[in-house]
Design an enzyme around this catalytic site. Structure first.
Site, PDB file in Angstrom:
ATOM      1  N   ASP A 194      65.667  29.040  60.650  1.00 32.78           N
ATOM      2  CA  ASP A 194      65.036  27.972  60.407  1.00 32.78           C
ATOM      3  C   ASP A 194      64.999  27.238  59.404  1.00 32.78           C
ATOM      4  O   ASP A 194      66.401  26.417  58.418  1.00 32.78           O
ATOM      5  CB  ASP A 194      63.251  28.468  59.465  1.00 32.78           C
ATOM      6  CG  ASP A 194      61.997  28.023  59.831  1.00 32.78           C
ATOM      7  OD1 ASP A 194      61.359  28.575  59.996  1.00 32.78           O
ATOM      8  OD2 ASP A 194      62.525  26.509  60.336  1.00 32.78           O
TER       9      ASP A 194
HETATM   10  C1  GLC Z   1      60.173  24.652  60.648  1.00 34.51           C
HETATM   11  C2  GLC Z   1      58.725  25.231  61.161  1.00 34.51           C
HETATM   12  C3  GLC Z   1      59.916  26.512  61.806  1.00 34.51           C
HETATM   13  C4  GLC Z   1      60.072  25.067  63.101  1.00 34.51           C
HETATM   14  C5  GLC Z   1      61.212  24.322  62.521  1.00 34.51           C
HETATM   15  C6  GLC Z   1      61.588  22.934  62.975  1.00 34.51           C
HETATM   16  O1  GLC Z   1      59.576  24.309  59.394  1.00 34.51           O
HETATM   17  O2  GLC Z   1      58.955  26.448  59.672  1.00 34.51           O
HETATM   18  O3  GLC Z   1      58.457  26.427  62.590  1.00 34.51           O
HETATM   19  O4  GLC Z   1      59.919  25.694  64.570  1.00 34.51           O
HETATM   20  O5  GLC Z   1      61.687  24.175  61.044  1.00 34.51           O
HETATM   21  O6  GLC Z   1      60.925  22.409  62.836  1.00 34.51           O
END
Ligand code: GLC
Length: 738
Positions: free
Chosen positions: A263
């Site tokens: 993430d």
């Molecule tokens: C965010 C979220 C995740 C998302 C990623 C990219 O922090 O936790 O669900 O897909 O970043 O935007």
């Protein structure tokens, strides 16, 4: 390209180029005018890293993605195409109901069609991967991201995760109208303690395996090409560097051989967690755990070469990750056509086309849950004088927190729909109050501002609503959370609607008791005060681009409500976590026997939620008979058929969701009071009757036994079949191994 050819290309790559495939940068750095600044510069990322990176986060648009891809491939030593990835959670430009509302429809097939629609629109606009479905099981309404999940139930989440993956990926990923799906957040992110986002997760291995993992596994079995790690710890170890979770459970047990992406910044955050000593250590641990792509922490491009030189990691680990990224690009057909489905003409044709808008409207309609309907005030009788009041009456911001790809200006409001559809009524409209009280600021949402009003203007709004309410037969109050009060980093300790909206409700109620509340929210709320004051409550979640049409059609009876709650509405926030599939405990509170002192209950509130999982009213009445089994003993390999007769006893046609629950009465570990094992949504005409049957299999009875083996155990099972998890009528069967 043939694997052998891909292998040849792979073998020609330098180590630096292989490492490059493991880094994802935000799209901004590739834009014409982009300079390496801001978060990217802070990450110590240089121009070369940018032009060796394997994928891009956050860029969209046919023209722009084509431009970036062309420029990038010219610069790349082996002209390897970029992957374009984005959060397309509930639609691209045609925005549909948020996932929690999709779960309320109990129609995974509809979710599959919506995901397929999103893929058509996004692929034409240059996207290759969506960071969806979010398969996190959620039991805590304080956690703002419940809006992105499909609820509290293992089985419901599992069928939806599968449906969404199939919708995005279609039959063949190289097809122009598909997106690679990314199951997230692995694992257990929805169990953040106290509902505080990013907080510690404390789960027994058995709870993790039997409740939280199945939906991820269902998405993976459906063929999801990516999995995203979660920010939280599991067993005290940040999931992103948790080898047991990622290598043993995800890769070995679940057989996942796709791309594992961290993430946003999660690898670097393992330092803050207090496990990785520094950025190089974080990179080493993530690589050991098998994380293929570093999303925006920058530790991979910055430290992997040095770790190799210091022999702290093996080249093999880097190569297995880079190979998986190239395999994904190959499955998407990007080597043959780096521009895959990008087509401005197709995008123009597909985006917000009539078929898509109709599908979004159907998804909204099927997701609405009728929570109250005293005196059958709904549907609204023709000829009535109806006042529409409240901040959502003429508000377009009803797309949910993850709908930045959509254009709010495309949204149909309640007022616009009512003016078109309610010619047989006397309708009038007023805002009644702002969406939020003045003192409530949505910190951090820097580019979002709400209109400000003076105290005088606010009082004028209220008095206008009161005077109009006096003339009306019915007042429809469109109230709820601001769409940015749910989603990522939006945990709330108090979960009522904004207090200024409650004030409007209280003032209207003093004048006109015939109140219908249309509730907009991204999470279950504490709506006791609304329940006391409103005759009807229609839960509409964040319904999307076509929300206004769907809501008005339901209020006037062109469509009937058929949704069921995918997540319990707590009596109050103090009751959280509350979920229907709880264990019995040794001291069960028997409803009605409130004088029993030494039982598991509260002194100050009821034990049960305000509205239970699986609950939802319709505009007609259904009678469901007692459940009947075709036999009372199940031997291994056999099935038992459980049936009920369902009759529509009302004057209107309607849909009912018949739910099958099973309770394992005695097992080597305590089992939930009941668990959903199947559901069927049926439409019946007035007075029509239909038999509904479920085949119960031994597989449905399996769980992680005391010995850690996932299997069933002999013994007695209770079967409930009803229209909510509150069904208490039951019958029994026995499972015999021999
Ligand atoms: C965010 C979220 C995740 C998302 C990623 C990219 O922090 O936790 O669900 O897909 O970043 O935007």
């Amino acid at each position: 390209m043939e694997n052998s050819k891909l292998q040849e290309l792979f073998n020609e790559l330098s180590i630096e180029e292989k490492i490059g495939q493991l880094f994802q940068a935000t799209g901004a750095v590739y834009e014409e005018e982009a300079v390496i600044s801001g978060p990217v510069k802070e990450l110590g990322i240089n121009e070369r890293d940018i032009y060796l990176a394997g994928s891009v986060l956050g860029t969209m648009g046919a023209k722009k993605t084509k431009q970036i891809q062309k420029k990038y491939m010219e610069k790349h030593p082996h002209h390897i195409p970029l992957l374009f990835m984005l959060d397309i959670i509930n639609g691209y430009k045609t925005v549909y109901q948020i996932p929690l509302g999709q779960g309320a429809a109990f129609e995974p097939e509809l979710a599959r069609k919506c995901a397929s629609m999103a893929a058509r629109e996004a692929a034409a606009d240059g996207l290759h991967v969506t960071f969806s479905p979010m398969a996190d099981l959620v039991r805590d309404a304080r956690w703002g991201r419940v809006m992105e999940a499909t609820g509290e139930d293992v089985y419901l989440n599992s069928v939806y995760a599968r449906a969404m993956v199939e919708g995005y990926q279609g039959e063949d990923l190289s097809d122009k109208e598909t997106l690679a799906a990314c199951v997230k957040h692995f694992a257990g992110y929805g169990a953040a303690e106290a509902g505080r986002d990013y907080n510690t997760v404390e789960l027994s291995e058995r709870t993790l395996r039997d409740f939280y993992l199945p939906a991820y596994e269902s998405g993976i079995q459906a063929g999801a090409e990516l999995v995203m790690t979660s920010f939280n710890t599991i067993d005290g170890i940040p999931a992103t560097i948790n080898k047991k979770l990622m290598r043993d459970v995800l890769r070995k047990e679940m057989g996942f051989d796709g791309v594992l992406i961290s993430d946003f910044g999660a690898i670097g955050e393992t330092i803050i967690h207090g496990v990785s000593e520094d950025r190089a250590d974080a990179a080493r641990r993530a690589l050991e755990a098998g994380v293929d792509i570093d999303m925006m922490s920058g530790v991979y491009p910055q430290t992997l070469c040095q770790l190799l030189d210091e022999k702290k990691i093996e080249l093999e680990r880097i190569e297995e990750c880079a190979w998986r990224v190239l395999k994904l690009k190959n499955k998407l057909g990007l080597f043959e056509n780096p521009y895959k489905g990008v087509d401005e003409g197709v995008a123009e044709e597909q985006i917000l086309c009539q078929e898509h808008k109709e599908l979004a409207e159907t998804m909204a309609t099927k997701s609405f849950v009728l929570l109250e309907n005293k005196n059958n005030i709904l549907p609204l009788s023709k000829g009535k004088k109806v006042l529409f009041a409240g901040p959502y009456v003429n508000r377009q911001e009803m797309l949910g927190a993850w709908s930045f790809t959509g254009d709010i200006s495309d949204t149909i409001t309640i007022q616009q729909a009512a003016e078109k559809k309610m010619k047989n009524y006397e309708v009038c409209f007023c805002q009644g109050c702002p969406i939020l009280p003045k003192e409530m600021k949505l910190d951090g949402f820097v580019n979002y501002k709400e209109e400000e009003f003076t105290e005088k203007e606010i009082e004028k709004m209220l008095t206008e609503a009161e005077s109009k309410a006096e003339q009306a037969d019915v007042v429809v109050l469109a109230l709820g959370e601001h769409f940015l009060q749910s989603g990522e980093a939006t945990s709330r300790a108090m979960i009522e609607i904004p207090e200024n909206q409650m004030k409007l409700l209280e003032r209207i109620e003093k004048i006109n008791p015939n109140i219908v509340v249309v509730l907009f929210n991204g999470r279950p709320l504490d709506i006791r005060k609304i329940k006391q004051r409103a005759k009807a409550i229609l839960e509409v979640w964040m319904p999307g681009t076509m929300g206004g049409n769907a809501i008005v059609d339901m209020l006037v009876g062109n469509n009937a409500p058929s949704g069921k709650l995918p997540m319990s509405f707590p009596y109050c926030v103090g009751q959280i976590p509350v979920h229907y599939d709880e264990l019995n405990t040794g001291r069960v509170h028997v409803p009605g026997r409130d004088k029993d002192r030494y039982v598991s209950k509260y002194l100050d509130i009821e034990n049960k939620p305000l509205y239970a999982f699986g609950y939802g009213l319709t505009y007609t009445d259904f009678h469901i008979s007692e459940p009947v089994l075709n036999k009372n003993t199940m031997r291994k390999g056999e099935k038992i058929v459980a049936s009920v007769k369902v009759k529509n006893c009302g004057e209107r046609s309607g849909a009912e969701t018949i739910q099958l629950y099973i309770h394992d009465v005695a097992a080597s570990v305590a089992r939930p009071k009941k668990q959903l094992k199947g559901f069927q949504k049926i439409e019946l005409q007035p007075q029509e009757e239909q038999e509904v049957s479920f085949a119960i299999s031994e597989e449905m009875l399996r769980f992680t036994r005391e010995d850690g083996v996932f299997a069933s155990e002999e013994g007695e099972f209770e079967v409930f079949i009803g229209n909510s998890s509150e069904e208490e009528r039951k019958t029994k069967f026995v499972l015999k191994d021999a």
